[in-house]
Design an enzyme around this catalytic site. Structure first.
Site, PDB file in Angstrom:
ATOM      1  N   ALA A  23       1.015  -1.374  -0.014  1.00 34.77           N
ATOM      2  CA  ALA A  23      -0.232   0.028   0.047  1.00 34.77           C
ATOM      3  C   ALA A  23       0.821   1.104  -0.039  1.00 34.77           C
ATOM      4  O   ALA A  23       0.624   2.438  -0.624  1.00 34.77           O
ATOM      5  CB  ALA A  23      -0.936  -0.138   1.124  1.00 34.77           C
ATOM      6  N   PHE A  34      -6.740   1.941   3.176  1.00 39.19           N
ATOM      7  CA  PHE A  34      -7.859   1.676   3.984  1.00 39.19           C
ATOM      8  C   PHE A  34      -7.561   0.843   5.179  1.00 39.19           C
ATOM      9  O   PHE A  34      -8.463   0.734   6.062  1.00 39.19           O
ATOM     10  CB  PHE A  34      -8.921   0.979   3.145  1.00 39.19           C
ATOM     11  CG  PHE A  34      -8.613  -0.373   2.562  1.00 39.19           C
ATOM     12  CD1 PHE A  34      -8.822  -1.466   3.494  1.00 39.19           C
ATOM     13  CD2 PHE A  34      -8.273  -0.469   1.329  1.00 39.19           C
ATOM     14  CE1 PHE A  34      -8.604  -2.644   3.076  1.00 39.19           C
ATOM     15  CE2 PHE A  34      -7.821  -1.508   0.770  1.00 39.19           C
ATOM     16  CZ  PHE A  34      -8.161  -2.815   1.733  1.00 39.19           C
ATOM     17  N   ARG A  35      -6.343   0.287   5.147  1.00 41.85           N
ATOM     18  CA  ARG A  35      -6.047  -0.381   6.473  1.00 41.85           C
ATOM     19  C   ARG A  35      -5.474   0.310   7.615  1.00 41.85           C
ATOM     20  O   ARG A  35      -5.205  -0.104   8.566  1.00 41.85           O
ATOM     21  CB  ARG A  35      -5.081  -1.660   6.132  1.00 41.85           C
ATOM     22  CG  ARG A  35      -5.726  -2.805   5.309  1.00 41.85           C
ATOM     23  CD  ARG A  35      -4.656  -3.826   5.214  1.00 41.85           C
ATOM     24  NE  ARG A  35      -5.027  -4.727   3.831  1.00 41.85           N
ATOM     25  CZ  ARG A  35      -4.556  -4.400   2.802  1.00 41.85           C
ATOM     26  NH1 ARG A  35      -3.644  -3.375   2.547  1.00 41.85           N
ATOM     27  NH2 ARG A  35      -4.840  -4.860   1.616  1.00 41.85           N
ATOM     28  N   ILE A 105      -4.313  -2.608  -6.105  1.00 42.37           N
ATOM     29  CA  ILE A 105      -5.600  -2.857  -6.712  1.00 42.37           C
ATOM     30  C   ILE A 105      -5.630  -1.522  -7.928  1.00 42.37           C
ATOM     31  O   ILE A 105      -6.708  -1.563  -8.801  1.00 42.37           O
ATOM     32  CB  ILE A 105      -7.022  -3.190  -6.558  1.00 42.37           C
ATOM     33  CG1 ILE A 105      -7.446  -2.069  -5.627  1.00 42.37           C
ATOM     34  CG2 ILE A 105      -6.527  -4.405  -5.601  1.00 42.37           C
ATOM     35  CD1 ILE A 105      -9.097  -2.251  -5.469  1.00 42.37           C
ATOM     36  N   HIS A 121      -4.191  -8.913  -5.697  1.00 41.66           N
ATOM     37  CA  HIS A 121      -5.612  -8.649  -5.216  1.00 41.66           C
ATOM     38  C   HIS A 121      -6.573  -8.243  -6.181  1.00 41.66           C
ATOM     39  O   HIS A 121      -7.445  -7.672  -6.179  1.00 41.66           O
ATOM     40  CB  HIS A 121      -5.681  -7.728  -4.008  1.00 41.66           C
ATOM     41  CG  HIS A 121      -4.762  -8.230  -2.917  1.00 41.66           C
ATOM     42  ND1 HIS A 121      -4.214  -7.389  -1.955  1.00 41.66           N
ATOM     43  CD2 HIS A 121      -4.547  -9.570  -2.369  1.00 41.66           C
ATOM     44  CE1 HIS A 121      -3.688  -8.091  -0.899  1.00 41.66           C
ATOM     45  NE2 HIS A 121      -3.955  -9.458  -1.105  1.00 41.66           N
ATOM     46  N   CYS A 132     -22.962 -13.543 -16.982  1.00 43.64           N
ATOM     47  CA  CYS A 132     -22.547 -14.016 -18.313  1.00 43.64           C
ATOM     48  C   CYS A 132     -20.801 -13.853 -18.545  1.00 43.64           C
ATOM     49  O   CYS A 132     -20.478 -14.113 -19.648  1.00 43.64           O
ATOM     50  CB  CYS A 132     -23.164 -13.305 -19.514  1.00 43.64           C
ATOM     51  SG  CYS A 132     -22.711 -11.559 -19.653  1.00 43.64           S
ATOM     52  N   CYS A 153     -27.180  -8.940 -20.108  1.00 44.56           N
ATOM     53  CA  CYS A 153     -27.925  -9.935 -19.429  1.00 44.56           C
ATOM     54  C   CYS A 153     -28.479  -9.367 -18.310  1.00 44.56           C
ATOM     55  O   CYS A 153     -29.286 -10.227 -17.463  1.00 44.56           O
ATOM     56  CB  CYS A 153     -27.358 -11.155 -19.197  1.00 44.56           C
ATOM     57  SG  CYS A 153     -26.158 -10.930 -17.872  1.00 44.56           S
ATOM     58  N   THR A 191       5.256  -1.766   2.379  1.00 45.21           N
ATOM     59  CA  THR A 191       4.550  -2.766   3.063  1.00 45.21           C
ATOM     60  C   THR A 191       5.356  -3.079   4.343  1.00 45.21           C
ATOM     61  O   THR A 191       6.668  -3.313   4.307  1.00 45.21           O
ATOM     62  CB  THR A 191       4.447  -4.020   2.098  1.00 45.21           C
ATOM     63  OG1 THR A 191       3.914  -5.157   3.172  1.00 45.21           O
ATOM     64  CG2 THR A 191       5.466  -4.497   1.462  1.00 45.21           C
ATOM     65  N   ASN A 214      10.681   0.893   3.222  1.00 41.06           N
ATOM     66  CA  ASN A 214       9.552   1.032   4.078  1.00 41.06           C
ATOM     67  C   ASN A 214       9.624   2.260   5.147  1.00 41.06           C
ATOM     68  O   ASN A 214      10.652   2.327   5.664  1.00 41.06           O
ATOM     69  CB  ASN A 214       8.954  -0.267   4.767  1.00 41.06           C
ATOM     70  CG  ASN A 214       7.811  -0.007   5.058  1.00 41.06           C
ATOM     71  OD1 ASN A 214       6.833   0.335   4.356  1.00 41.06           O
ATOM     72  ND2 ASN A 214       7.215  -0.392   6.436  1.00 41.06           N
TER      73      ASN A 214
HETATM   74 ZN    ZN Z   1     -23.990 -10.269 -18.091  1.00 40.29          ZN
END
Ligand code: ZN
Length: 244
Positions: A23, A34-35, A105, A121, A132, A153, A191, A214
């Site tokens: 992070a 967020f941690r 992420i 992650h 689908c 869908c 980290t 770090n």
């Molecule tokens: Zn779909």
């Protein structure tokens, strides 16, 4: 800083360097962790649950509105890569770095130009329909007030991120392990290595050349060849100057 010169030397001598990041790499782009204490506090205050609950698969199934609200307001950002991201991309293009393994992420390594990135992650840049499996880019999901719906869908379009209670992607994990096993230099940044199972990946590195960058101490300080307690963006920018 003698330490950056030492790191530059290790990178020069290495024939297969790998970077493993957490992070802290993203917080320097202004993305809150967020941690962190502040992240925990605001999640509880504003959404009524801690982040581990808000980002869990069970909450996603039971209260998708709440999941998407928290997700959109906290995990989707317009942040830009910082000098650490750019330095790593540059090292890869120079043939000095073979892979980036990240717990983030936000996709900022790819935005900076990195090609071989293993996202433990997942990424908020990819989404897919749960019914689908049609894939959608981030932009598609932003067109919805709360829950993104598949135009084919009507299914819920979820982010391709690993939620709490979900397993990490085996293919990504295996590839990350292979990269770490084959590395002769492992640079770990941003980290404290407290989050498992991702942190356990370090056990696959058997070489001596472990570098930890770090701001605070980590679980593996005693094993490291070199420890740099400075912001990673500054460290990497300085290293690139030495390598010029
Ligand atoms: Zn779909």
């Amino acid at each position: 800083m003698a330490q950056t010169e030492q790191l530059a030397k290790l990178i020069k001598q290495s024939s297969n360097a790998v970077f493993f990041g957490g992070a802290g790499v993203s917080t320097e782009s202004g993305i809150p962790d967020f941690r962190s204490e502040k992240g925990l506090y605001s999640a509880q205050e504003v959404y009524g649950y801690p982040p581990e609950k808000l980002l869990s698969y069970s909450l996603f199934l039971e209260q998708p509105e709440l999941f998407f609200r928290y997700y959109k307001e906290n995990l989707i950002t317009t942040a830009k890569p910082n000098p650490a991201h750019f330095a790593l991309a540059e090292l890869e293009s120079q043939g000095r770095l073979s892979a980036v393994i990240t717990q983030n992420i936000d996709g900022l390594h790819q935005v900076a130009g990195s090609k071989n990135v293993f996202e433990l992650h997942g990424t908020n840049h990819r989404h897919y329909c749960m019914k689908c499996r049609t894939e959608y880019p981030l932009e598609y999901t932003l067109g919805f007030d709360v829950i993104p719906i598949c135009e084919k869908c009507g299914g819920i379009v979820r982010p391709d991120v690993v939620m709490y209670e979900e397993q990490l992607n085996n293919k990504v994990i295996s590839a990350a392990i292979r990269a770490i096993e084959g590395a002769d230099l492992l640079i770990v940044g941003g980290t404290s290595l407290a989050v498992y199972p991702a942190a356990g990946l370090l056990d696959y590195f058997t070489d001596d050349n472990l570098v930890l960058i770090n701001k605070g101490t980590t679980n593996r300080d005693t094993r490291a060849q070199l420890i740099i307690n400075e912001p990673i963006g500054e460290v990497m920018r300085a290293v690139m100057e030495v390598l010029k």
